[in-house]
Structure formats: C-alpha cells, structure tokens
Enzyme design. Structure first.
Site, short mmCIF file in Angstrom:
data_model
loop_
_atom_site.label_atom_id
_atom_site.label_comp_id
_atom_site.label_asym_id
_atom_site.label_seq_id
_atom_site.Cartn_x
_atom_site.Cartn_y
_atom_site.Cartn_z
N ALA A 178 -12.81 -3.40 14.68
CA ALA A 178 -12.06 -3.14 14.66
C ALA A 178 -10.83 -2.42 14.63
O ALA A 178 -9.84 -1.07 15.35
CB ALA A 178 -10.51 -4.16 14.95
N GLU A 241 1.68 -9.82 28.04
CA GLU A 241 0.63 -9.72 29.32
C GLU A 241 0.17 -11.14 29.76
O GLU A 241 0.43 -12.08 30.37
CB GLU A 241 -0.90 -9.43 29.53
CG GLU A 241 -1.85 -9.69 30.45
CD GLU A 241 -3.03 -9.29 30.52
OE1 GLU A 241 -3.29 -8.27 29.96
OE2 GLU A 241 -3.70 -9.73 31.52
N ARG A 242 0.36 -11.79 27.87
CA ARG A 242 0.17 -13.34 28.15
C ARG A 242 1.31 -14.24 28.96
O ARG A 242 1.40 -15.18 29.55
CB ARG A 242 -0.28 -13.79 26.56
CG ARG A 242 -1.21 -13.71 26.22
CD ARG A 242 -2.58 -13.70 25.38
NE ARG A 242 -3.77 -13.67 25.18
CZ ARG A 242 -3.80 -12.76 24.32
NH1 ARG A 242 -3.41 -13.20 23.45
NH2 ARG A 242 -5.55 -11.94 24.51
N GLU A 369 -9.44 -21.10 25.54
CA GLU A 369 -10.68 -21.26 24.29
C GLU A 369 -10.84 -19.62 22.91
O GLU A 369 -9.69 -20.11 22.10
CB GLU A 369 -11.92 -20.82 24.38
CG GLU A 369 -12.51 -22.17 25.14
CD GLU A 369 -12.70 -21.49 26.62
OE1 GLU A 369 -12.23 -20.81 27.42
OE2 GLU A 369 -12.43 -22.60 27.24
C1 LIG Z 1 -10.16 -11.21 38.41
C2 LIG Z 1 -9.23 -10.65 37.06
C3 LIG Z 1 -9.39 -9.07 36.27
C4 LIG Z 1 -9.65 -9.32 35.37
N1 LIG Z 1 -8.85 -8.01 35.21
C5 LIG Z 1 -8.66 -7.55 33.91
C6 LIG Z 1 -8.55 -5.93 33.58
O1 LIG Z 1 -7.30 -5.29 34.66
N2 LIG Z 1 -8.72 -5.56 32.27
C7 LIG Z 1 -9.38 -6.19 31.75
O2 LIG Z 1 -9.57 -5.19 30.45
N3 LIG Z 1 -10.38 -7.43 31.68
C8 LIG Z 1 -9.78 -7.84 32.66
N4 LIG Z 1 -10.70 -8.87 32.93
C9 LIG Z 1 -11.50 -9.35 32.61
C10 LIG Z 1 -11.23 -10.41 31.32
O3 LIG Z 1 -10.03 -10.67 29.92
C11 LIG Z 1 -12.50 -11.55 30.39
O4 LIG Z 1 -12.98 -11.86 31.66
C12 LIG Z 1 -11.44 -12.21 29.82
O5 LIG Z 1 -11.29 -11.66 28.85
C13 LIG Z 1 -13.00 -13.10 29.30
O6 LIG Z 1 -14.06 -12.34 28.58
P1 LIG Z 1 -15.95 -12.95 29.57
O7 LIG Z 1 -14.95 -12.63 31.05
O8 LIG Z 1 -16.15 -11.52 29.25
O9 LIG Z 1 -15.86 -13.90 28.67
P2 LIG Z 1 -16.49 -14.48 27.44
O10 LIG Z 1 -15.79 -13.39 26.64
O11 LIG Z 1 -18.22 -13.50 27.24
O12 LIG Z 1 -16.36 -15.47 27.13
C14 LIG Z 1 -17.07 -16.34 27.72
C15 LIG Z 1 -17.47 -17.69 28.09
O13 LIG Z 1 -16.93 -18.80 26.06
C16 LIG Z 1 -15.84 -18.37 25.83
N5 LIG Z 1 -15.70 -18.03 24.79
C17 LIG Z 1 -15.68 -16.82 24.19
N6 LIG Z 1 -15.63 -16.70 22.40
C18 LIG Z 1 -15.64 -18.10 22.61
C19 LIG Z 1 -15.81 -18.55 21.45
N7 LIG Z 1 -15.46 -18.35 19.92
N8 LIG Z 1 -15.46 -19.72 20.72
C20 LIG Z 1 -15.78 -20.66 22.07
N9 LIG Z 1 -15.36 -20.17 23.59
C21 LIG Z 1 -15.50 -18.77 23.22
C22 LIG Z 1 -14.24 -17.95 27.00
O14 LIG Z 1 -13.64 -18.84 26.15
C23 LIG Z 1 -15.73 -18.05 27.86
O15 LIG Z 1 -14.69 -19.37 28.53
C24 LIG Z 1 -10.56 -9.22 34.64
C25 LIG Z 1 -10.87 -10.84 34.66
C26 LIG Z 1 -11.53 -11.25 35.67
C27 LIG Z 1 -12.21 -12.41 36.17
#
Ligand SMILES: Cc1cc2nc3c(=O)[nH]c(=O)nc-3n(C[C@H](O)[C@H](O)[C@H](O)COP(=O)(O)OP(=O)(O)OC[C@H]3O[C@@H](n4cnc5c(N)ncnc54)[C@H](O)[C@@H]3O)c2cc1C
Length: 381
Positions: A178, A241-242, A369
């Site tokens: 971080a 955002e949230r 999650e």
């Molecule tokens: C339409 C859309 C628009 C978006 N817009 C933006 C944007 O403008 N800017 C931006 O930066 N991002 C954006 N995002 C990205 C979004 O914030 C991410 O998809 C989200 O944070 C999850 O990350 P990931 O997809 O890499 O999933 P991952 O981090 O790979 O996670 C996959 C799954 O595993 C679960 N998981 C992960 N870690 C753990 C853990 N430790 N314990 C239990 N479960 C876990 C997650 O909850 C999820 O269900 C967008 C996504 C979408 C689909």
C-alpha cells in the site's frame, strides 16, 4: 435534519425527477442498444447544476452536504432507471474527488471546471486485469523521469474509460504494498494510451474500458499529493462512492416497486386485479420494508458524514449499508420481474433492465465480500 434542508431535498428530488423523466427515461432503451448515451447529456445535467453538486464554488461547483447529494443519485436512479446513464454521467464523482482533495491549485483549475460544465469527461482507473479487490497489489508503474513520470501497465473495467478526457489513475511509484501507491492525472489523449470498449451484462449505454499504458509520459505536477499517498486517497474516495452506490441502489429498488405497483393495480387474472391477492400485497410490503430500512440508514449515515464523522464505525456502517442497499435492489428487481410475469422479461421494462444491472452494484466500488471484511476490521471483530 432541519426543515429547510428537508425542503431543499424535496426541491432537488423534484427537479431531478423531471429531468430524468424528460431527458433520460424515454431514450434509455435506444441508448442501451446503441451502447452509448449522447455527450450532450453532460451539458444538460451541468446546466441544472447536477454535475457540480458537492464541489467547491472556486472550481465551478455548488457545495452541498451528503444529505443533498444522496437524493440526487436516488432520484436519478428512480426516475431515469438506468445504471448505465448514472455510472457514465457521474463518473466524475469518483474521478475528481482525489484531485479536489490533493491536486495542486493549478491542476484543479485546469481539470475540474470543464468537467463540471459538462465539457469534459473524467474517470477513475484503479482496477487491473490482475485484480481489483486487492488494491495494495496493483502493478501499473509510474517511474520518475526528470520532471515527468513514465507510466506502463493495464487497467480494466473503467467506467467512461474510452471517452474520458481526464483519468485519475492509481499507480505504483514505490515499494510493494500500500505504501508504494500514488495517484496521477493522465489526459485521455496522452501518447501511448490506448483503450478499447468492453461488452457487459448490463449498463449497456455506459462506456466501460480496458486501458493500456505504454510509456505514457505525464508531468510530475499531475501527481496527487505526495508519492505514497495513493492508498489513503483511494480508500477515502471509496466511502463517497459507496454512499452514492447505496443511494442509487435505493432509487432502483423504488423504480422496481413503482413499476410493479402500477402493473398489479391494472392487471386482471381470474376476474380480479392482482393487487387484490394477499400474496401479491405481501410481496409489495416486503419490497417496501427493504426500501424503508435502506432509506433510514442512508439518511442517518449522510447526517453523520455531514457532521464530520469519519470514524471506523461510520466506515463500517457505509460498507454494511452498501450491501444492504444492493440486496434491497436485488430483492425488489426479482420480485418486480416476477409480478410482471412475462412482461417483466421483456426489453423496455425498467425492472428487466434493473434486474440485469444489479450484479455490478454488488461488485463495483468494493464487492459484497470485501465490504464485510472491511466492516469487520473497522468494528474490531
Ligand atoms: C461495469 C463495471 C464498471 C466498473 N467501473 C470501474 C471504474 O470506473 N474504475 C475502477 O477502478 N474499477 C471499476 N470496476 C471494477 C470493480 O471495482 C471491480 O470489479 C471490483 O472491485 C472487484 O474486483 P475484481 O473484478 O478484480 O474481482 P476480484 O478482486 O478478483 O474478486 C473476485 C471475487 O472474489 C471475491 N474476493 C476477493 N477477495 C476476497 C477475500 N479476501 N475473501 C473473500 N472473497 C474475496 C470478491 O468479492 C469477488 O466476488 C468496474 C467493474 C464493473 C463490472
């Protein structure tokens, strides 16, 4: 909440409802099919003061408490009924706050006013193909090269990413973890930056992009705050955002209830309107129950934020509210589609669109999650 604020909230909600019913709702289906909404919508929203709500006057905005900012998102969701429009039109609300908080005065003046006037589009780029939840591990690098940075890496799922004129990008400027993260502003037309649109389950009219950075040079003055200040800036930004995602989810839940209620009042089966069946009325009450609890919780957290509360308990409550609100939206979309019967499965119905759009609310801005993990940590569990 005092009487004047309640009156202001109502006036704002009415203005937004009229705007959404006139300028958004009738066009959403066509925009979804086309995969984009017109850029002119930004100017229209700006003229009403919607893009600048909550920003400093010196940057062209109108300062406003969360107690007013949340009803804006809620009313636009309820009456526009399009997550794609909401996400695209307000992507600056995740892209600009780190600039307003940490950018140099020169950078702020250059970047923020054109966006609030609806003349430029801003986006936030954090998520990478290698992962979004684990922000501390992101890999896009920014290496100092004299008075510039050279950026290399990849971002994905970025809202407004193809059209953005300005991107607030999370980069690694230092050590792993971080503490090595910074944020830097990258112009959309920077040489070496390429982007491509992504197709998705919902939010069809919103631009979602994969962005590649190939030796993109940006002035060091585009960095937001000190090197290493990125992680805290990202986390602070997530709270707003949230809250906004929760308010929008609440509005979408209400849109489903509105559509379902109108339907069951006029739809006749077995010689009587559906609303005369007890099981139907109970579904409506179950929807209303979730809407009412989400509304009360959102209002309470907005009030706490406006009183300056950013305590661990408040952060935990925001995480839990986001989950509660998106679950309320999911429940209401599901019930509404069921009550509408075959019609609920048809394109053009608000509930059909919202049903497709709910999952992104439960994933974006911090997944369900991750919200639970963060809440547990903040509550010391
Ligand atoms: C339409 C859309 C628009 C978006 N817009 C933006 C944007 O403008 N800017 C931006 O930066 N991002 C954006 N995002 C990205 C979004 O914030 C991410 O998809 C989200 O944070 C999850 O990350 P990931 O997809 O890499 O999933 P991952 O981090 O790979 O996670 C996959 C799954 O595993 C679960 N998981 C992960 N870690 C753990 C853990 N430790 N314990 C239990 N479960 C876990 C997650 O909850 C999820 O269900 C967008 C996504 C979408 C689909």
């Amino acid at each position: 909440m005092n009487a004047a604020l309640i009156e202001q909230r109502q006036a704002l909600a009415d203005t937004v409802a009229r705007f959404a019913e006139r300028e958004i709702a009738p066009h959403v289906e066509a925009w979804d099919e086309a995969g984009e909404f017109p850029r002119t919508l930004y100017r229209q929203a700006a003229e009403l003061g919607l893009l600048g709500l909550g920003y400093p006057e010196a940057l062209g905005g109108t300062p406003a408490p969360w107690a007013l900012r949340l009803p804006l998102a809620q009313a636009l969701a309820r009456h526009g009924a399009s997550g794609g429009v909401l996400a695209g039109l307000f992507s600056h609300n995740i892209g600009l706050p780190p600039i307003v908080a940490l950018g140099s005065p020169e950078l702020q003046q250059r970047v923020v006013p054109p966006v609030l006037r609806g003349e430029a589009i801003a986006a936030l780029a954090i998520t990478e193909p290698g992962g979004g939840s684990d922000v501390a591990r992101l890999r896009t690098s920014a290496v100092r090269d004299g008075d510039h940075y050279r950026i290399n890496g990849e971002k994905t799922f970025i809202t407004s990413g193809v059209r953005a004129d300005v991107l607030t990008v999370a980069v690694r400027t230092g050590e792993p973890g971080a503490r090595g993260l910074s944020m830097v502003v990258v112009p959309g037309d920077a040489p070496g930056l390429t982007r491509r649109p992504l197709k998705k389950m919902g939010w069809w009219c919103s631009d979602t992009a994969q962005i590649h950075f190939d030796d993109v040079r940006v002035p060091a003055g585009n960095r937001l705050g000190d090197e290493g200040a990125g992680f805290k800036a990202i986390m602070d930004n997530f709270n707003g955002e949230r809250l906004a995602l929760a308010a929008a989810s609440l509005g979408f839940a209400q849109a489903c209830l509105d559509e379902a209620l109108a339907w069951v009042r006029q739809r006749q089966t077995f010689g009587a309107p559906l609303i005369e069946r007890q099981v139907v009325r109970h579904k409506l009450v179950d929807m209303q129950m979730r809407i009412a609890s989400t509304q009360a919780w959102a209002d309470a957290l907005a009030e706490r934020a406006d009183a300056g509360d950013a305590s661990p308990d408040w952060v935990a409550q925001v995480c839990m509210l986001k989950n509660h609100a998106t679950q309320a939206m999911q429940f209401c979309a599901d019930q509404a589609v069921q009550l509408l019967g075959g019609m609920g499965y048809m394109r053009g119905m608000k509930s059909e669109r919202i049903y497709r759009e709910v999952k992104v609310m439960m994933i974006g801005g911090g997944s369900e999650e991750i919200m639970k993990e963060l809440a547990a940590r903040q509550l010391g569990l």
